[in-house]
Write a protein that holds these residues in place. Sequence first.
Motif, mmCIF file in Angstrom:
data_model
loop_
_atom_site.group_PDB
_atom_site.id
_atom_site.type_symbol
_atom_site.label_atom_id
_atom_site.label_comp_id
_atom_site.label_asym_id
_atom_site.label_seq_id
_atom_site.Cartn_x
_atom_site.Cartn_y
_atom_site.Cartn_z
ATOM 1 N N ALA A 55 0.948 -1.278 0.184
ATOM 2 C CA ALA A 55 -0.060 -0.195 0.422
ATOM 3 C C ALA A 55 1.076 1.448 -0.356
ATOM 4 O O ALA A 55 1.909 1.192 0.178
ATOM 5 C CB ALA A 55 -0.446 -0.264 1.333
ATOM 6 N N TRP A 105 2.148 2.228 3.396
ATOM 7 C CA TRP A 105 2.319 0.924 4.108
ATOM 8 C C TRP A 105 3.396 2.177 5.458
ATOM 9 O O TRP A 105 3.456 1.332 6.191
ATOM 10 C CB TRP A 105 2.990 0.095 3.337
ATOM 11 C CG TRP A 105 4.535 0.048 2.713
ATOM 12 C CD1 TRP A 105 4.820 1.267 1.917
ATOM 13 C CD2 TRP A 105 6.067 -0.515 3.437
ATOM 14 N NE1 TRP A 105 6.204 1.157 2.096
ATOM 15 C CE2 TRP A 105 6.543 0.206 2.673
ATOM 16 C CE3 TRP A 105 5.944 -0.599 4.725
ATOM 17 C CZ2 TRP A 105 8.025 0.468 3.360
ATOM 18 C CZ3 TRP A 105 7.756 -0.754 5.380
ATOM 19 C CH2 TRP A 105 8.741 0.056 3.965
ATOM 20 N N ASP A 124 0.950 -6.521 2.095
ATOM 21 C CA ASP A 124 0.240 -5.326 0.927
ATOM 22 C C ASP A 124 0.796 -4.283 2.174
ATOM 23 O O ASP A 124 1.162 -2.763 2.471
ATOM 24 C CB ASP A 124 -1.272 -5.248 1.379
ATOM 25 C CG ASP A 124 -2.082 -5.261 2.797
ATOM 26 O OD1 ASP A 124 -0.687 -5.653 3.782
ATOM 27 O OD2 ASP A 124 -2.980 -4.792 3.323
#
Length: 407
Positions: free
Chosen positions: A54, A57, A282
Amino acid sequence: MIIEPRIKAFEAMGLGLFVHFGLYSVLGRGEWVKHHERMPNEQYEALTKTFDPAKDWATRLVGTAKRAGCRYITLTARHHDGFSLYDTCGLNDYDAVHAACGRDLVAEFVQACRAEGILPFFYHTLLDWREKSYRENFPEYLDYLRKSIEILCTRYGKIGGIWFDGKWDKPDEDWQEDALYSLIRKHQPDAIIINNTGLGARGQLGHIELDSVTFERGRPGPINLSDSPKYIASEMCQTMGDTWGYGANDLNYKSPAELIGDLCVCRRCGSNLLLNVGPRGDGTLRPLDGELLGCIGRWVESYGEAIHAPRPTDIVVEDKPQDFVLRDGADYYLFCHGLGMSGDGNVAVAKEQCNSRFALNVPVKRVVWMDNGQNAAFEQADGKVSVRTTLFPYGTNLVVRVAKIET
């Protein structure tokens, strides 16, 4: 004995976050999944096509570390699988900028650390399951390794240090440590250099340029520096479950009480605690990781002052071997274990209040519980101090209670 300012500054950090993050995070079966499952290169390297953390993150990860009271974060820039979270600048294309994300994840990590006042450290593997030269032409591999480290030392500004791991895989080889460490000193003179000695050699001293010994998954003890020309720090690395990288089915997590106990034992010896998390593919943490770090942050919120500057003493708390005293200048910090909660006998497990008694020849002005600011009763006579330890109120148990002793 030489005492380097960078080493004393490192010791004062107290608590760091270890982050094992890479292609293996996508699978959720630990960071050694390629090796343990004898996975062919083609199958494993296909994970690059789906590795797309992401955008936020790093911001979320560093924010969680900040709230937990961590002052530094050590990120796996490259683990044993050979995949790099940073731009390898043409050394190969097995890196994050050539994966699905198309981004330099180390750059994002460093930027997030800077924003929160956290010091970034880089873990970097010494062994490499992918690089052919590691098996076939070791001097050539060492050249590749040094070029990789030079990238980390020159492209991301000032860093906290480099954390090596894997020398134990080829203990009889000449790793040319002089060349490797001098390269780091050239570009990052204040960086802490660590080379993990692994499970079988906890606390073992090594090359003179190393700044800290390691205690992997083991509580630290005193280090024998009698033959060392310089002062060396120590660090315990511990994971909250059983795996270092994300293990979706790893449910064997440690309790907040055990982790807080680890932190206190580390500071009793003057060691740092490097506590590990394994983000998912992710880049986000499983909720359990976040909650445990939140519990530690709650403890640090009350007692953080006691785990940074204060240093170990040889003061012995009579009849309470778990308890200990740290010192920072004129102030002392009494760490009390097993106090429990007070409350009605029908609901609270009975605990006896008792005294913590120890030798201290300087006059004590005040003893205060750091979690609520209340004074603790004490007596001082004949070179000894006796502190009346009080239980936590019902509804509160911070595991280890700390009293500040002002002299």
